[in-house]
Motif scaffolding. Sequence first.
Motif, PDB file in Angstrom:
ATOM      1  N   LYS A 810     -89.833 -62.789  25.892  1.00 55.02           N
ATOM      2  CA  LYS A 810     -91.228 -62.230  26.781  1.00 55.02           C
ATOM      3  C   LYS A 810     -90.852 -62.244  28.044  1.00 55.02           C
ATOM      4  O   LYS A 810     -91.131 -61.487  28.660  1.00 55.02           O
ATOM      5  N   PHE A 811     -91.967 -63.165  28.462  1.00 52.33           N
ATOM      6  CA  PHE A 811     -92.113 -64.185  29.873  1.00 52.33           C
ATOM      7  C   PHE A 811     -90.802 -63.339  30.829  1.00 52.33           C
ATOM      8  O   PHE A 811     -91.024 -63.085  32.368  1.00 52.33           O
ATOM      9  N   ALA A 812     -89.612 -63.574  30.042  1.00 52.60           N
ATOM     10  CA  ALA A 812     -88.544 -63.315  31.226  1.00 52.60           C
ATOM     11  C   ALA A 812     -88.233 -61.983  31.741  1.00 52.60           C
ATOM     12  O   ALA A 812     -87.451 -61.388  32.267  1.00 52.60           O
ATOM     13  N   ARG A 813     -88.635 -61.027  30.596  1.00 48.13           N
ATOM     14  CA  ARG A 813     -88.205 -59.694  30.839  1.00 48.13           C
ATOM     15  C   ARG A 813     -89.443 -58.908  31.039  1.00 48.13           C
ATOM     16  O   ARG A 813     -89.274 -57.804  31.228  1.00 48.13           O
ATOM     17  N   GLN A 814     -90.054 -59.350  32.621  1.00 50.42           N
ATOM     18  CA  GLN A 814     -91.716 -58.531  32.575  1.00 50.42           C
ATOM     19  C   GLN A 814     -90.667 -57.945  34.151  1.00 50.42           C
ATOM     20  O   GLN A 814     -91.202 -56.911  34.399  1.00 50.42           O
TER      21      GLN A 814
END
Length: 885
Positions: A810-814
């Motif tokens: 989730k963090f990688a897709r900001q």
Amino acid sequence: MKHAHIASALLLIPAIALSARADESFVLENGLKVILAPRPAAPVVTAQVLVKAGSSEEAGPSEYGLAHLNEHMAFKTTAKRTVGEIAAVVEKNGGSYNAYTSRDETVYYINLPADRTPLALDLLADMVFHPAYDPEEFASEKEVVVEEIRRRNDNPNITIHDRFSEIAYPGHPYGRPVIGSIETVRGVSIEEAEAFHDAYYRPDNAVLVIVGGFDAEKTKADIRECFGAVPVPETPLVRPALPTPPEIAGPKVVVGTSAMAATAKAYIGFKGFPAGDPRSVRADLLAAVLSTGRASRLEESVKNRQGLVSSISAYVDSGRDVGLFIIAFDAEAAKVPAAVKAVLAELENIFREPFGTEELEKARALEKLGLLKQREYVENMGRLLAAFEYNYGDWRLLDSYLPQWDQTTSADLVQIAADLFKPEAMSLAVLLPENAADIADELDAVTAFFAPKPKLDGAAAAPEFEKVDFLPGIELWVMQDPRRDLVSVNAGVVGGLFAEDAAKTGIGNFMAEVWPRATVGRPSTELALAGERIGAWLSALSGQNSMRLGGSFMRDNWQEGLSLFLEVLTKPAFDAVNVEETRQEILAAIARRDERPASRAFEMANRALYRGHPYGMEALGTRESIMAITADDLADHYRRYMHPGSLVIAVAGNVDPATVRDALAEALRDWRATSGDVASPAHPPAALAAEEFTRDARDLSQTQIVFGFQGPGLGGDDAAALEVLLGHLSGTGGPLYMELREKQSLAYSVGGGFRPGLGAGDIKFYIGTDPQKAATAFAGMRKILEKTVREGVKREDVDDAKSYIIGQYKFARQSLESLTSETLSNVLYGLGPVFNDRHLAAIASVTEADVRRVAERYIDFDKAVFAVVGTEESLEAIGNALSEK
């Protein structure tokens, strides 16, 4: 933008310029300042505590490194948690955490999925304000920091920074390493550490920032529950008196050598302004105009036209007490005196040829783009808000930074240059390769000519990519998101290392570096100016599996940016001048790569694991291969593989899909009717038949050890289970970290990773340790891996690893950039645009049996590669351990 150094001149901006978002702040009864920045659409949250205490608060030599050591102790035992429990809880809930210490502050942060915000607050309050100073853990953690220092000692980039700081901040806390030395860290007592915590870790000396998809009202109640009971000490906060910022009395010159330096490195600094000085914000703009973008003065003159440096940058380093204006560059040793002279000449040229309107506009546009890209990530946004609150007095002034620049004129910058660029305020530090000639006298002569200067939100869930009917041979995927301030585009084909051979290894990266520099209709400088004027970012890449061109633009001028992108995509000019300029940059990058012992160990492991397969080659190439590649070779490589017959394009942002389609079709309809080759994955590498010990003897402070195993490729049946296995073994709550770092203090850095490619992959584990402990570290890592193969992984540990991986996804897709890149890769590699969602579902379904099965299958020490870079003694010790197993 060098956001850590933005000046507190922003305090002078009228209140009407403050943030208009729904963000808010308040102060608890105990004095803790709280800043809330809700982002309803974000699936994640970051919670950060900035403590206003860094290395400047260390009272004397016996305490040097104490602030950083205290940062480490926060992650050990606390009032509520035992060793490793914080790491385990964060990772099992899909999050990450870390901290960093600087001269003036220490910052702790926890990132978790948004629905776990209360947990982030509970953990953060416990670790920051309630650490338990266990004597055994304190002694153990000191050795971990010692290993961190050893790793720094082998890094020439850190060496040059430390030597420069020493002469630029003479007699001042800013002049010494924040981390301390091996002697001071080992000498610090637990009583001193606790006293430091008691003195500075108090709510009235801290700022709490929360950014992400949390419920504001509920979070306020959680904050009061977690942080409201932290007591305020009865005694007032007292900081040690800092010495008066000294006069540099320059020019001061220091020249040193390093056995690890492959190229020369130089820092030119001028005494600047502390964060509270109104001139510092303009100094930030001056740095941007000098070095941001290929058409900036230092880039165009010193690097591109004169070819004296391989890289150069200017930035402002403003602390609360004193500041510097710094210009740093890398160069061949023989060119350093000429490069220094050229830089100083450009600084003098500011007074003869002040900056034009176009120069200012392009710098502002590029910096605005950079700021907007940072704000896409909740963690970065949290850091920005905390920095503005601490350094500049009001977090809301973040929104006023760029408007303040808009009011700065060329005359203002000339005056700032006059205030800064004085010979008596100058420091120069140079680090040379060990075999380079002594050039200290020559550098002293160069600086002598330098003369004094005269005075003069809220939204729903994120949309998805949709396929748009398009031209034959080209797949177009568009995601329309009206909430975004940026537009991102990626276009690419399968290629990368698959399109190379050993004779011309590095040609793909070489081609990609030259590709966006000029087009048939625009030479390098003109193209750079066109992009910088509108704040457009363009970058090409040829990596392991693909060749691609990417771009980011502000939404107000995305169509102009897309037009520029398409010009670069279809009409690159592999100009001989650009090729030679890039060649020197790549040769310098190869030299820097070879300076890093850990990189060398991984390179050796790759070569042994892949045995003639393209993945065994270095993407940068070798000095010999890069020297042999011509401009015609690069143009042929581009034409052969980059064509409309196998192209995929992904576009995302506040764009209309039909408008995007029409703009692309107009530019691509007549693009090279004939197609070239399509690169395809090579045959899998030959299977290892026995263990292999590959080594490189060097006189280092730390020995670098890599364990390597062959693995499956992207999308394989075992990939999800392997990712879970590696997530368990290598997380900060996993056995490698807990046993080898936390319990035995063998390393600062230890872990592993699974790298799947097209049809082949690898699994590697790494540790860097004291050469005298190398055999112990080697045996310890092997013991943990063998135990995992033998006994498997417990169900709760499997669940924790799965949660961590899903949270990190989730963090990688900001950012839009990451979303377009991900979609492009998935479509190119035949995985489908929603592969990541399927892969996460596969991860969620992994069982203990799956993890044990892949551990038994892939962690096979009879078919392992051991790559080690270190001293002769450590290599011999590891060799003996292998022969005695």
